[in-house]
Motif scaffolding. Structure first.
Motif, PDB file in Angstrom:
ATOM      1  N   MET A 150       0.852  -1.177   0.000  1.00  6.36           N
ATOM      2  CA  MET A 150       0.000   0.000   0.000  1.00  6.36           C
ATOM      3  C   MET A 150       0.890   1.231   0.000  1.00  6.36           C
ATOM      4  O   MET A 150       1.702   1.425   0.887  1.00  6.36           O
ATOM      5  CB  MET A 150      -0.901  -0.036   1.246  1.00  6.36           C
ATOM      6  N   ALA A 151       0.747   2.068  -1.004  1.00  7.68           N
ATOM      7  CA  ALA A 151       1.475   3.332  -1.073  1.00  7.68           C
ATOM      8  C   ALA A 151       0.557   4.442  -0.565  1.00  7.68           C
ATOM      9  O   ALA A 151      -0.567   4.598  -1.045  1.00  7.68           O
ATOM     10  CB  ALA A 151       1.903   3.614  -2.504  1.00  7.68           C
ATOM     11  N   LEU A 152       1.044   5.209   0.410  1.00  5.43           N
ATOM     12  CA  LEU A 152       0.236   6.263   1.007  1.00  5.43           C
ATOM     13  C   LEU A 152       0.748   7.635   0.581  1.00  5.43           C
ATOM     14  O   LEU A 152       1.952   7.880   0.565  1.00  5.43           O
ATOM     15  CB  LEU A 152       0.271   6.167   2.534  1.00  5.43           C
ATOM     16  N   ILE A 153      -0.189   8.508   0.244  1.00  6.95           N
ATOM     17  CA  ILE A 153       0.105   9.907  -0.003  1.00  6.95           C
ATOM     18  C   ILE A 153      -0.855  10.716   0.860  1.00  6.95           C
ATOM     19  O   ILE A 153      -1.815  10.168   1.428  1.00  6.95           O
ATOM     20  CB  ILE A 153      -0.020  10.291  -1.493  1.00  6.95           C
ATOM     21  N   LEU A 154      -0.593  12.006   0.964  1.00  5.64           N
ATOM     22  CA  LEU A 154      -1.388  12.867   1.840  1.00  5.64           C
ATOM     23  C   LEU A 154      -1.937  14.059   1.076  1.00  5.64           C
ATOM     24  O   LEU A 154      -1.328  14.528   0.106  1.00  5.64           O
ATOM     25  CB  LEU A 154      -0.514  13.371   2.990  1.00  5.64           C
ATOM     26  N   HIS A 155      -3.065  14.525   1.530  1.00  4.31           N
ATOM     27  CA  HIS A 155      -3.644  15.750   0.982  1.00  4.31           C
ATOM     28  C   HIS A 155      -4.058  16.626   2.160  1.00  4.31           C
ATOM     29  O   HIS A 155      -4.730  16.162   3.084  1.00  4.31           O
ATOM     30  CB  HIS A 155      -4.866  15.446   0.106  1.00  4.31           C
ATOM     31  N   LEU A 156      -3.636  17.890   2.129  1.00  6.41           N
ATOM     32  CA  LEU A 156      -4.054  18.871   3.131  1.00  6.41           C
ATOM     33  C   LEU A 156      -5.450  19.357   2.776  1.00  6.41           C
ATOM     34  O   LEU A 156      -5.689  19.794   1.642  1.00  6.41           O
ATOM     35  CB  LEU A 156      -3.104  20.066   3.124  1.00  6.41           C
ATOM     36  N   ALA A 157      -6.350  19.295   3.739  1.00  7.43           N
ATOM     37  CA  ALA A 157      -7.726  19.697   3.481  1.00  7.43           C
ATOM     38  C   ALA A 157      -8.251  20.549   4.628  1.00  7.43           C
ATOM     39  O   ALA A 157      -7.890  20.334   5.785  1.00  7.43           O
ATOM     40  CB  ALA A 157      -8.617  18.463   3.332  1.00  7.43           C
ATOM     41  N   ALA A 158      -9.101  21.494   4.293  1.00  2.61           N
ATOM     42  CA  ALA A 158      -9.847  22.207   5.316  1.00  2.61           C
ATOM     43  C   ALA A 158     -10.888  21.227   5.861  1.00  2.61           C
ATOM     44  O   ALA A 158     -11.516  20.487   5.086  1.00  2.61           O
ATOM     45  CB  ALA A 158     -10.520  23.444   4.732  1.00  2.61           C
ATOM     46  N   VAL A 159     -11.044  21.206   7.158  1.00  2.00           N
ATOM     47  CA  VAL A 159     -11.961  20.246   7.786  1.00  2.00           C
ATOM     48  C   VAL A 159     -13.371  20.389   7.224  1.00  2.00           C
ATOM     49  O   VAL A 159     -14.023  19.385   6.915  1.00  2.00           O
ATOM     50  CB  VAL A 159     -11.943  20.405   9.328  1.00  2.00           C
ATOM     51  N   ASP A 160     -13.849  21.617   7.045  1.00  2.00           N
ATOM     52  CA  ASP A 160     -15.217  21.799   6.530  1.00  2.00           C
ATOM     53  C   ASP A 160     -15.358  21.312   5.091  1.00  2.00           C
ATOM     54  O   ASP A 160     -16.404  20.779   4.710  1.00  2.00           O
ATOM     55  CB  ASP A 160     -15.686  23.247   6.680  1.00  2.00           C
ATOM     56  N   GLU A 161     -14.300  21.433   4.292  1.00  2.00           N
ATOM     57  CA  GLU A 161     -14.365  20.934   2.913  1.00  2.00           C
ATOM     58  C   GLU A 161     -14.363  19.410   2.886  1.00  2.00           C
ATOM     59  O   GLU A 161     -15.028  18.799   2.051  1.00  2.00           O
ATOM     60  CB  GLU A 161     -13.210  21.501   2.084  1.00  2.00           C
ATOM     61  N   TRP A 162     -13.635  18.780   3.796  1.00  2.00           N
ATOM     62  CA  TRP A 162     -13.653  17.321   3.886  1.00  2.00           C
ATOM     63  C   TRP A 162     -15.038  16.844   4.317  1.00  2.00           C
ATOM     64  O   TRP A 162     -15.582  15.889   3.762  1.00  2.00           O
ATOM     65  CB  TRP A 162     -12.573  16.816   4.837  1.00  2.00           C
ATOM     66  N   GLU A 163     -15.631  17.507   5.292  1.00  2.00           N
ATOM     67  CA  GLU A 163     -16.975  17.128   5.744  1.00  2.00           C
ATOM     68  C   GLU A 163     -17.992  17.279   4.617  1.00  2.00           C
ATOM     69  O   GLU A 163     -18.861  16.433   4.436  1.00  2.00           O
ATOM     70  CB  GLU A 163     -17.388  17.954   6.964  1.00  2.00           C
ATOM     71  N   ALA A 164     -17.880  18.335   3.833  1.00  2.00           N
ATOM     72  CA  ALA A 164     -18.780  18.537   2.686  1.00  2.00           C
ATOM     73  C   ALA A 164     -18.585  17.432   1.654  1.00  2.00           C
ATOM     74  O   ALA A 164     -19.561  16.937   1.073  1.00  2.00           O
ATOM     75  CB  ALA A 164     -18.542  19.908   2.061  1.00  2.00           C
ATOM     76  N   ALA A 165     -17.349  17.026   1.438  1.00  2.00           N
ATOM     77  CA  ALA A 165     -17.073  15.951   0.477  1.00  2.00           C
ATOM     78  C   ALA A 165     -17.683  14.639   0.937  1.00  2.00           C
ATOM     79  O   ALA A 165     -18.193  13.867   0.122  1.00  2.00           O
ATOM     80  CB  ALA A 165     -15.563  15.790   0.288  1.00  2.00           C
ATOM     81  N   ARG A 166     -17.625  14.375   2.215  1.00  2.00           N
ATOM     82  CA  ARG A 166     -18.226  13.142   2.745  1.00  2.00           C
ATOM     83  C   ARG A 166     -19.725  13.122   2.479  1.00  2.00           C
ATOM     84  O   ARG A 166     -20.283  12.080   2.156  1.00  2.00           O
ATOM     85  CB  ARG A 166     -17.933  13.008   4.237  1.00  2.00           C
ATOM     86  N   GLN A 167     -20.358  14.273   2.578  1.00  2.00           N
ATOM     87  CA  GLN A 167     -21.789  14.371   2.283  1.00  2.00           C
ATOM     88  C   GLN A 167     -22.061  14.225   0.789  1.00  2.00           C
ATOM     89  O   GLN A 167     -23.037  13.607   0.386  1.00  2.00           O
ATOM     90  CB  GLN A 167     -22.345  15.711   2.789  1.00  2.00           C
ATOM     91  N   ALA A 168     -21.169  14.772  -0.031  1.00  2.00           N
ATOM     92  CA  ALA A 168     -21.351  14.763  -1.488  1.00  2.00           C
ATOM     93  C   ALA A 168     -20.981  13.424  -2.121  1.00  2.00           C
ATOM     94  O   ALA A 168     -21.435  13.117  -3.217  1.00  2.00           O
ATOM     95  CB  ALA A 168     -20.520  15.878  -2.119  1.00  2.00           C
ATOM     96  N   GLY A 169     -20.106  12.650  -1.469  1.00  2.00           N
ATOM     97  CA  GLY A 169     -19.721  11.347  -2.008  1.00  2.00           C
ATOM     98  C   GLY A 169     -18.375  11.294  -2.695  1.00  2.00           C
ATOM     99  O   GLY A 169     -17.903  10.221  -3.057  1.00  2.00           O
ATOM    100  N   SER A 170     -17.737  12.452  -2.901  1.00  2.00           N
ATOM    101  CA  SER A 170     -16.375  12.485  -3.439  1.00  2.00           C
ATOM    102  C   SER A 170     -15.741  13.819  -3.074  1.00  2.00           C
ATOM    103  O   SER A 170     -16.432  14.794  -2.789  1.00  2.00           O
ATOM    104  CB  SER A 170     -16.337  12.272  -4.952  1.00  2.00           C
ATOM    105  N   TYR A 171     -14.424  13.832  -3.099  1.00  2.00           N
ATOM    106  CA  TYR A 171     -13.656  15.031  -2.758  1.00  2.00           C
ATOM    107  C   TYR A 171     -13.111  15.632  -4.047  1.00  2.00           C
ATOM    108  O   TYR A 171     -12.494  14.933  -4.850  1.00  2.00           O
ATOM    109  CB  TYR A 171     -12.515  14.654  -1.812  1.00  2.00           C
ATOM    110  N   ARG A 172     -13.318  16.962  -4.229  1.00  2.00           N
ATOM    111  CA  ARG A 172     -12.971  17.589  -5.494  1.00  2.00           C
ATOM    112  C   ARG A 172     -12.096  18.835  -5.343  1.00  2.00           C
ATOM    113  O   ARG A 172     -11.836  19.528  -6.314  1.00  2.00           O
ATOM    114  CB  ARG A 172     -14.252  17.943  -6.249  1.00  2.00           C
ATOM    115  N   MET A 173     -11.598  19.104  -4.133  1.00  2.00           N
ATOM    116  CA  MET A 173     -10.755  20.285  -3.921  1.00  2.00           C
ATOM    117  C   MET A 173      -9.333  19.993  -4.394  1.00  2.00           C
ATOM    118  O   MET A 173      -8.744  18.985  -4.004  1.00  2.00           O
ATOM    119  CB  MET A 173     -10.739  20.686  -2.449  1.00  2.00           C
ATOM    120  N   SER A 174      -8.803  20.881  -5.204  1.00  2.00           N
ATOM    121  CA  SER A 174      -7.449  20.721  -5.719  1.00  2.00           C
ATOM    122  C   SER A 174      -6.430  21.157  -4.669  1.00  2.00           C
ATOM    123  O   SER A 174      -5.533  20.419  -4.295  1.00  2.00           O
ATOM    124  CB  SER A 174      -7.280  21.547  -6.988  1.00  2.00           C
TER     125      SER A 174
END
Length: 122
Positions: free
Chosen positions: A1-25
Motif C-alpha cells: 500500500m502506497a500512502l500519499i497525503l492531501h491537506l484539506a480544510a476540515v469543513d471541505e472534507w466534511e462537505a465531500a463526505r456528504q457529497a460522495g467524493s472530494y474535489r478540492m485541488s
C-alpha cells in the motif's frame, strides 16, 4: 500500500463526505473551478507545502491519508513547477474509500505547520 497525503480544510472534507467524493485541488481551488488535478504530498513534503499554501490559514486543517491502490482516478508524480521536487497529483475526483485515515493537522508551538514523518502514518 502506497500512502500519499492531501491537506484539506476540515469543513471541505466534511462537505465531500456528504457529497460522495472530494474535489478540492488545493486551497480555494477545485476540480469544479477548472483545476485539472488534486494536489497531494508525500509525508516529508507536507510541512513545506502547508507553510507555503496555508501560512495565513485560520480554518482547521486535516490530513487525508490516501491509499493510492484504492484510487479510481489516476495519480502521477510530477515536477510541474520545475523546482526539482515531484509531487503526487490525482487527476480526477478523490473517491472516499481511498481515504484510509483522516488526521487532525495543527500548528506547532512556534506557529508553523509541522513536518510529518512516514513513521507517523503507521
Amino acid at each position: 500500500m502506497a500512502l500519499i497525503l492531501h491537506l484539506a480544510a476540515v469543513d471541505e472534507w466534511e462537505a465531500a463526505r456528504q457529497a460522495g467524493s472530494y474535489r478540492m485541488s488545493t486551497r480555494g481551488k477545485s476540480l469544479d473551478d477548472g483545476a485539472t488535478f488534486i494536489h497531494a504530498s508525500r509525508p516529508e513534503q507536507v510541512g513545506m507545502v502547508a507553510n507555503f499554501v496555508y501560512a495565513d490559514a485560520t480554518e482547521p486543517l486535516c490530513l487525508l491519508v490516501i491509499d493510492t491502490e484504492r484510487l479510481v482516478s489516476a495519480v502521477c508524480d510530477e515536477d510541474l513547477d520545475g523546482i526539482g521536487i515531484s509531487f503526487p497529483h490525482i487527476y480526477g475526483p478523490l473517491n472516499l474509500d481511498a481515504v484510509v485515515d483522516v488526521r487532525p493537522y495543527d500548528r506547532a508551538a512556534d506557529g508553523r505547520w509541522p513536518e510529518v514523518t512516514a513513521q507517523a502514518l503507521n
